[in-house]
Design a protein around this motif. Structure first.
Motif, PDB file in Angstrom:
ATOM      1  N   PHE A 141     -50.543  11.048  63.738  1.00 44.97           N
ATOM      2  CA  PHE A 141     -50.257   9.676  63.332  1.00 44.97           C
ATOM      3  C   PHE A 141     -50.956   8.655  64.222  1.00 44.97           C
ATOM      4  CE2 PHE A 141     -46.763  11.928  61.302  1.00 44.97           C
ATOM      5  CZ  PHE A 141     -46.763  11.328  60.051  1.00 44.97           C
ATOM      6  N   CYS A 193     -51.220  14.416  53.286  1.00 42.91           N
ATOM      7  CA  CYS A 193     -50.461  15.396  54.078  1.00 42.91           C
ATOM      8  C   CYS A 193     -50.912  16.833  53.837  1.00 42.91           C
ATOM      9  CB  CYS A 193     -48.969  15.287  53.766  1.00 42.91           C
ATOM     10  SG  CYS A 193     -48.210  13.751  54.340  1.00 42.91           S
ATOM     11  N   PHE A 306     -41.476  14.344  56.030  1.00 45.24           N
ATOM     12  CA  PHE A 306     -42.312  13.172  55.780  1.00 45.24           C
ATOM     13  C   PHE A 306     -42.304  12.818  54.290  1.00 45.24           C
ATOM     14  CE2 PHE A 306     -44.800  14.751  59.643  1.00 45.24           C
ATOM     15  CZ  PHE A 306     -44.014  14.019  60.496  1.00 45.24           C
ATOM     16  N   GLY A 310     -40.638   9.665  54.221  1.00 41.01           N
ATOM     17  CA  GLY A 310     -41.765   8.744  54.253  1.00 41.01           C
ATOM     18  C   GLY A 310     -42.219   8.250  52.896  1.00 41.01           C
ATOM     19  N   CYS A 471     -39.987   5.356  64.486  1.00 40.37           N
ATOM     20  CA  CYS A 471     -40.698   5.956  63.356  1.00 40.37           C
ATOM     21  C   CYS A 471     -42.150   6.239  63.707  1.00 40.37           C
ATOM     22  CB  CYS A 471     -40.611   5.022  62.151  1.00 40.37           C
ATOM     23  SG  CYS A 471     -41.504   5.609  60.708  1.00 40.37           S
ATOM     24  N   GLY A 473     -44.346   7.121  61.607  1.00 38.98           N
ATOM     25  CA  GLY A 473     -45.198   6.764  60.475  1.00 38.98           C
ATOM     26  C   GLY A 473     -45.358   5.282  60.231  1.00 38.98           C
ATOM     27  N   PHE A 476     -48.891   4.423  59.282  1.00 43.02           N
ATOM     28  CA  PHE A 476     -49.121   5.052  57.985  1.00 43.02           C
ATOM     29  C   PHE A 476     -48.584   4.142  56.874  1.00 43.02           C
ATOM     30  CE2 PHE A 476     -48.590   7.927  54.492  1.00 43.02           C
ATOM     31  CZ  PHE A 476     -49.403   9.035  54.715  1.00 43.02           C
ATOM     32  N   THR A 477     -47.344   3.669  57.047  1.00 44.49           N
ATOM     33  CA  THR A 477     -46.708   2.811  56.050  1.00 44.49           C
ATOM     34  C   THR A 477     -47.461   1.501  55.878  1.00 44.49           C
ATOM     35  OG1 THR A 477     -44.519   3.757  56.474  1.00 44.49           O
ATOM     36  CG2 THR A 477     -44.584   1.561  55.492  1.00 44.49           C
TER      37      THR A 477
END
Length: 538
Positions: A141, A193, A306, A310, A471, A473, A476-477
């Motif tokens: 990440f 992923c 995830f 996620g 978090c 992620g 990523f978000t």
């Protein structure tokens, strides 16, 4: 006549007696010695619970402000009853201590409940095991990894745009954007992923997608009894428990095959190595001490977590964002103008992440969405030992004693702390009086109370938490949301169907429902119209 010389009867009497002692201690004796009893807070009947007031999104925002006004930043409320004192604090010094200290963990019943669906992942472990898993997962990440994923997000968003264009040509103009965001983020997660194509945008038929989707949907249907007594699913499995098990079996079987294939690819020197999250995790795991590596099942559990945590959370954030833009056409128009300016496409092919990150208003819209619509409204922690919690604001105890700023309050082992994520994101003393308004411009001139170090949350938000359980992620978000908005907003005009109002419903995640139609389930319909290509400056 009964005789206590009967071993079975004696055992029964002892068991019942022990149970009665436990109940009396739980309900009557233990609360008398609970340090939280001395904190200010509401009173009421013996079995009065305040849980709904802090979990119902139609009540919680006003309730948080009311309690702060009456009791200050640190107070207690009743969990399952007056005997169940729980701590809630808006004191950032106290919250920082709780989230940073190894003394406080996610409740075991919560972790056990989640592990039935996603196994032993970074979301369900604590202590040294959690720290080790984050060490393995962290590199996947990092910023360079997110830059690798960004073209995938954009490609998936383009597939969604093509699908919407087809539907509009067929005369459809009102879309349940929640459904489409859910499908799209699954496809994006599948490629990023696993390098796996769910093709959910084109139809919900792929077996692995359906397994993940069912797992997530069933999580919200699991009642409180399953959370408190997860072992019931093993002793008396009903259709929900059996469905979860079937879905998990599909995920495990497919996942093991994918791991085997990716390990084989890594072993071949001349094969181009894919840069998906699972491959990165395998590489990170192999570089570690062989005695401390994660098993294949553990690696798969990380990926499952995830997808469950996620993918849905990003889909929810995107859905609420599109609804907010539809409710605020001036903001929507302004964002479209930024994304279609002539310089917007410069260097986009070579550095898409950097270009997306260069739009200040896009960044503000995404952050304002995550502030106003956090996918998780709050989280719980439990004290694993007696502790003292430092304060930056004074607390007036029920006997009139003042605990000044800089001092501590006591908490005992087993006490529950509610971390009000939504409450911090809505706090008027942090964000100003217009905190419940969707106003992206606030991010260009944040008040000092919403900036580090005064406000320690990731990205100035409590949405991603902070500390050892923050978090992983978050980048990523942010990147995925920006990629979808970059693709959607320049090409479509969004508006609210006549008479419709979207409200929140809390479960494992905060989900949208149409007011007055909650029986129809999670929905977020918007009117979507194509913008004339000639009006675009791209």
């Amino acid at each position: 006549m009964f005789s206590l010389s009967n071993p079975l009867l004696l055992a029964t009497v002892l068991l019942v007696g022990r149970g009665l002692v436990w109940i009396v201690n739980l309900l009557l004796i233990s609360p008398l010695f609970d340090p939280l009893r001395k904190l200010p807070g509401e009173h009421g009947p013996f079995f009065l619970s305040h849980v709904r007031k802090v979990t119902d999104p139609s009540l919680s925002a006003a309730q948080h402000e009311e309690w702060k006004r009456r009791y200050g930043k640190t107070f207690r409320y009743h969990g399952t009853g007056r005997f169940d004192y729980r701590l809630m604090t808006f004191d950032l010094r106290a919250v920082s201590h709780i989230l940073m200290s190894p003394v406080y963990e996610k409740p075991k019943i919560t972790r056990t409940f989640l592990s039935t669906m996603i196994g032993k992942s970074v979301f369900t472990t604590e202590g040294s095991e959690h720290t080790f898993q984050r060490k393995i997962i962290g590199p996947a990440f990092a910023l360079h990894s997110i830059k690798t994923f960004t073209p995938i997000f954009l490609q998936t968003a383009e597939e969604l745009r093509e699908k919407w264009d087809e539907m509009i040509l067929d005369g459809i103009d009102t879309f349940n954007v929640w459904d489409w965001m859910s499908r799209s983020t699954f496809d994006a997660f599948g490629q990023a992923c696993l390098t796996y194509d769910f093709r959910a945008i084109h139809g919900e038929t792929e077996e692995l997608y359906l397994a993940f989707r069912q797992m997530i949907d069933l999580a919200d249907k699991k009642g409180i009894l399953r959370v408190l007594l997860p072992w019931l699913d093993k002793l008396w499995p009903d259709e929900i428990a059996r469905s979860v098990q079937r879905s998990r079996q599909v995920i495990l079987e497919t996942g093991r095959r994918l791991i085997s294939e990716k390990k084989a690819s890594l072993a071949e020197k001349d094969v181009k190595i894919e840069k998906d999250l699972l491959t990165m995790l395998i590489q990170s795991n192999l570089s570690n001490d062989s005695a401390k590596r994660l098993s294949d099942t553990d690696l798969l559990d990380q990926i499952s977590s995830f997808f469950v945590a996620g993918s849905d959370s990003t889909a929810l954030a995107l859905s609420f964002c599109l609804n907010a833009l539809a409710e605020n056409p001036d903001i929507q128009t302004r964002l479209r103008a930024e994304l279609t300016q002539p310089s917007a496409s410069a260097n986009f092919k070579d550095k898409p992440y950097d270009v997306l990150d260069s739009f200040p208003f896009l960044d503000a819209v995404v952050r304002e969405t995550l502030r106003l619509f956090p996918p998780v409204h709050g989280t719980l922690r439990v004290a694993t030992q007696d502790d003292v919690i430092p304060l930056s604001s004074p607390v007036v105890l029920t006997d009139g004693t003042v605990v000044p700023a800089g001092e501590h309050i006591r908490i005992r082992k087993g006490s529950i702390i509610h971390i009000p994520i939504e409450g911090f994101n809505f706090a008027k003393d942090i964000w100003s009086e217009d905190t419940l308004e969707f106003r992206p411009d606030r991010w260009s001139s944040l008040p000092s109370t919403a900036r580090p170090p005064q406000f320690p949350g990731l990205g100035n938000l409590m949405t991603f938490s902070f500390g050892p359980n923050s978090c992983l992620g978050s980048r990523f978000t942010l990147a995925e949301m920006k990629a979808f908005l970059y693709t959607i907003i320049p090409h479509y005009s969004l508006s609210i169907p006549e008479g419709q109002r979207i409200v929140k419903r809390n479960g494992m995640f905060t989900r949208p429902v149409v007011k007055g139609k909650s029986h129809l389930g999670v929905q977020l319909p918007l009117v979507v119209r194509r913008i004339d290509e000639s009006s675009l400056s791209l």
